[in-house]
Enzyme design. Sequence first.
Site, PDB file in Angstrom:
ATOM      1  CG  ASP A 127       3.014   0.483   7.630  1.00  0.00           C
ATOM      2  OD1 ASP A 127       2.810  -0.212   6.619  1.00  0.00           O
ATOM      3  OD2 ASP A 127       2.156   0.663   8.501  1.00  0.00           O
ATOM      4  CG  HIS A 137      -0.303   0.040   2.535  1.00  0.00           C
ATOM      5  ND1 HIS A 137       0.031   1.208   3.177  1.00  0.00           N
ATOM      6  CD2 HIS A 137       0.079  -0.961   3.380  1.00  0.00           C
ATOM      7  CE1 HIS A 137       0.582   0.927   4.350  1.00  0.00           C
ATOM      8  NE2 HIS A 137       0.629  -0.378   4.492  1.00  0.00           N
ATOM      9  CD  GLU A 195       1.365  -3.862   5.501  1.00  0.00           C
ATOM     10  OE1 GLU A 195       2.095  -3.172   6.244  1.00  0.00           O
ATOM     11  OE2 GLU A 195       0.287  -3.465   5.036  1.00  0.00           O
ATOM     12  CD  GLU A 203      -2.899  -1.985   5.467  1.00  0.00           C
ATOM     13  OE1 GLU A 203      -3.087  -2.987   6.156  1.00  0.00           O
ATOM     14  OE2 GLU A 203      -2.395  -0.947   5.941  1.00  0.00           O
ATOM     15  CD  GLU A 204      -1.363   2.127   7.418  1.00  0.00           C
ATOM     16  OE1 GLU A 204      -2.077   1.711   8.344  1.00  0.00           O
ATOM     17  OE2 GLU A 204      -0.151   1.889   7.323  1.00  0.00           O
ATOM     18  CG  HIS A 227       1.207   3.143  12.176  1.00  0.00           C
ATOM     19  ND1 HIS A 227      -0.060   2.672  12.369  1.00  0.00           N
ATOM     20  CD2 HIS A 227       1.564   2.697  10.952  1.00  0.00           C
ATOM     21  CE1 HIS A 227      -0.447   1.959  11.316  1.00  0.00           C
ATOM     22  NE2 HIS A 227       0.545   1.964  10.441  1.00  0.00           N
ATOM     23  CG  ASP A 281      -3.119   3.737   2.425  1.00  0.00           C
ATOM     24  OD1 ASP A 281      -2.402   2.768   2.095  1.00  0.00           O
ATOM     25  OD2 ASP A 281      -4.126   3.634   3.145  1.00  0.00           O
TER      26      ASP A 281
END
Length: 385
Positions: free
Chosen positions: A106, A73, A169, A140-141, A358, A75
Amino acid sequence: MASINELQLAKELISFPTVTPVDAGIMKFLEKKLKTLGFKTKILEFKEKDSKPVKNLYARLGNKGPNFCYAGHLDVVPPGNLKDWTVNPFKPSVKKGHLIGRGANDMKSSIAAFVSAVSNYIKNNEELKGSISFLITGDEEGVAINGTKKVVEYLRKKKEKIDFCLVGEPTNPNKLGEMIKIGRRGSMTGKLSIMGIQGHVAYPQRANNPSTALVQILKEIKAIKFDKGTKDFQPTNLEITKINIDNSAENVIPGLANAAFNIRFNNKHSSTSIKKKINKIIKQISNRNKSKYKIDYRVSGEAFLTKPNSTTFMIRDVVKKITKINTKLSTTGGTSDARFIRKIAPCLEFGLVGKTMHKVDEAVSLSDLKKLTLIYTNILKNYFK
Ligand SMILES: [Zn+2]
């Protein structure tokens, strides 16, 4: 054709402020890059009522089988307070051997590593004995409604065959090479309301306190022994995440009591079998207390396990050889888009070290990025041998 440098590409990807589900032009950018490598590409935009439209990308090089797919992903989660960062999260910079920026970990760097791996591989192998594809999402997030889930439906309709999928991931807790994920636990949230009758605390016979039933229910569902775990999975676990009785007066029996709980379950159960078990308890206790109840569930994913096959072991051996670490096949951690992809292809997950994902000053070590590119290149070499 020149190889694509993974660090350069990671920087370029990070500089797009793609806070989920914003695209900011990144799919087009990646599409162009893949076109230069000879990929046939398609940008797939999906939308649904009450959710924002999302751009996804499916790209394929070659038209023969087997088709090896990389999924990821583009995003990212919001950066939070910019003042807490030592750099601008969307102006990636290298400091002390680390690339810092939102998505560095990520998972934009992993995508850059795989693109670079493909360019390395095709530079040295004129004829590709199969196909390489990318399944890249921008959702995805976030709510994950218009992302991989819909791309998988699209591919299924188009009868596009994927023989194996590698999800990039971050999978390693501390060191690159520690962990490959071959499955995930399922996740389900329950929201419970107990409706009683409000009244004066001095006259309980005229009221019905919903907290009585709620407390009994929570005690009993927390005490359920689901299982002891399996060879591949941790035991199923239920956590009560919220208890709420909104009441500002001390002499009033409340009329409503709410709670929420989350269950992470292994493949001995399905969301349906767990719901059945819990609903039975809720019903019994509510009836006993003459309270009404309402229960809503949200299932984020069912538990799944991809039985290790020769590709799984080949990938593990490549990771072992390059990182010189004893690599574990694991099912720990949260959910990922592999929960959708496994419906059309066997998959496993391997990417960077997830320590800073994150977080403020999210980062990837430059040596890990190099090693990951080498790992991905060798996976392609071995897969198409
Ligand atoms: Zn991610």
